[in-house]
Write a protein that holds these residues in place. Structure first.
Motif, PDB file in Angstrom:
ATOM      1  N   ILE A   1       0.913  -1.213  -0.214  1.00  0.00           N
ATOM      2  CA  ILE A   1       0.160   0.024   0.072  1.00  0.00           C
ATOM      3  C   ILE A   1       0.901   1.250  -0.057  1.00  0.00           C
ATOM      4  O   ILE A   1       0.681   2.122  -0.652  1.00  0.00           O
ATOM      5  CB  ILE A   1      -0.888  -0.023   1.063  1.00  0.00           C
ATOM      6  N   ALA A   2       1.872   1.290   0.740  1.00  0.00           N
ATOM      7  CA  ALA A   2       2.765   2.342   0.800  1.00  0.00           C
ATOM      8  C   ALA A   2       3.476   2.729  -0.533  1.00  0.00           C
ATOM      9  O   ALA A   2       3.733   3.926  -0.907  1.00  0.00           O
ATOM     10  CB  ALA A   2       4.141   2.118   1.896  1.00  0.00           C
ATOM     11  N   ASP A   3       3.401   1.699  -1.372  1.00  0.00           N
ATOM     12  CA  ASP A   3       4.092   2.038  -2.859  1.00  0.00           C
ATOM     13  C   ASP A   3       2.830   2.744  -3.789  1.00  0.00           C
ATOM     14  O   ASP A   3       3.205   3.271  -4.710  1.00  0.00           O
ATOM     15  CB  ASP A   3       4.541   0.892  -3.518  1.00  0.00           C
ATOM     16  N   LEU A   4       1.657   2.203  -3.202  1.00  0.00           N
ATOM     17  CA  LEU A   4       0.561   2.901  -4.172  1.00  0.00           C
ATOM     18  C   LEU A   4       0.232   4.358  -3.867  1.00  0.00           C
ATOM     19  O   LEU A   4      -0.274   5.101  -4.797  1.00  0.00           O
ATOM     20  CB  LEU A   4      -0.650   2.006  -4.066  1.00  0.00           C
ATOM     21  N   LEU A   5       0.416   4.639  -2.718  1.00  0.00           N
ATOM     22  CA  LEU A   5      -0.130   5.918  -2.152  1.00  0.00           C
ATOM     23  C   LEU A   5       0.713   7.055  -2.863  1.00  0.00           C
ATOM     24  O   LEU A   5       1.757   6.917  -2.949  1.00  0.00           O
ATOM     25  CB  LEU A   5       0.136   6.134  -0.729  1.00  0.00           C
ATOM     26  N   GLY A   6      -0.165   8.056  -3.726  1.00  0.00           N
ATOM     27  CA  GLY A   6       0.524   9.231  -4.258  1.00  0.00           C
ATOM     28  C   GLY A   6       1.037   8.896  -5.705  1.00  0.00           C
ATOM     29  O   GLY A   6       1.243   9.542  -6.541  1.00  0.00           O
ATOM     30  N   MET A   7       0.405   7.674  -6.135  1.00  0.00           N
ATOM     31  CA  MET A   7       0.801   7.213  -7.492  1.00  0.00           C
ATOM     32  C   MET A   7       0.023   7.940  -8.634  1.00  0.00           C
ATOM     33  O   MET A   7      -1.264   8.185  -8.150  1.00  0.00           O
ATOM     34  CB  MET A   7       0.299   5.768  -7.419  1.00  0.00           C
ATOM     35  N   ASP A   8       0.332   8.379  -9.572  1.00  0.00           N
ATOM     36  CA  ASP A   8      -0.338   8.926 -10.633  1.00  0.00           C
ATOM     37  C   ASP A   8      -1.152   7.985 -11.281  1.00  0.00           C
ATOM     38  O   ASP A   8      -0.858   6.964 -11.569  1.00  0.00           O
ATOM     39  CB  ASP A   8       0.462   9.420 -11.866  1.00  0.00           C
ATOM     40  N   VAL A   9      -2.559   8.299 -11.627  1.00  0.00           N
ATOM     41  CA  VAL A   9      -3.550   7.320 -12.154  1.00  0.00           C
ATOM     42  C   VAL A   9      -4.056   7.983 -13.364  1.00  0.00           C
ATOM     43  O   VAL A   9      -4.270   9.018 -13.361  1.00  0.00           O
ATOM     44  CB  VAL A   9      -4.407   7.171 -11.175  1.00  0.00           C
TER      45      VAL A   9
END
Length: 168
Positions: free
Chosen positions: A99-107
């Protein structure tokens, strides 16, 4: 990418022999049984610690650190996060992500709309990604194959397909 992951938070001391009560923040508290090294983290410092013993009490994990044998020695660590290094984290299956790697990810949607992944809601069936989509506001996207087209953790980007009714 995050180099450390939080697996728990020290809530209080336990007994007089240097044990602490840890509230687990990991999906699998049983992982504490195999955990050998953690980092006791505060905003000011990070202290490496070796786990000597683990047992369970209700929703808490009782942890004993090697070399800390007295309540007075462990008292200053109340409120600290327990972190593990990425190399010591639980191995992921295919199409699983921290989850820490997903947060802030560009979508980016398959229709070209852009946004940022703000949160991950864990439900019983599947996770739900909370995306702040430009021009639409907050959109909830189920983490299922029909919606999540691709994820590139290294590039910090995700391509999604919005099912009918998700933007309304």
């Amino acid at each position: 990418m995050e180099q450390f992951f939080q697996v728990g938070v020290i809530t209080s001391t336990h007994g007089i022999r240097g044990e602490v009560k840890v509230f687990p923040t990991t999906n699998d508290p049983e992982r504490f049984r195999k955990l050998k090294k953690v980092i006791l983290a505060s905003e000011k410092e990070q202290i490496p610690a070796e786990i000597q013993g683990v047992r369970f009490s209700k929703q808490f994990v009782i942890v004993k650190f090697r070399g800390i044998d007295d309540i007075n020695e462990v008292e200053p660590y109340k409120g600290r996060q327990l972190l593990v290094a990425r190399k010591d984290a639980v191995a992921l299956e295919q199409d699983e992500y921290y989850i820490a790697d997903l947060l802030g990810m560009d979508v980016v949607t398959d229709e070209g709309e852009t946004g940022v992944l703000k949160d991950v809601i864990e439900t019983g069936a599947n996770e739900v990604y909370v995306v702040e989509l430009d021009g639409f506001g907050e959109v909830l996207i189920p983490a299922i194959r029909e919606c999540i087209l691709s994820v590139d953790v290294e590039a910090g980007s995700m391509r999604v397909h919005l099912l009918e009714g998700l933007k309304e």
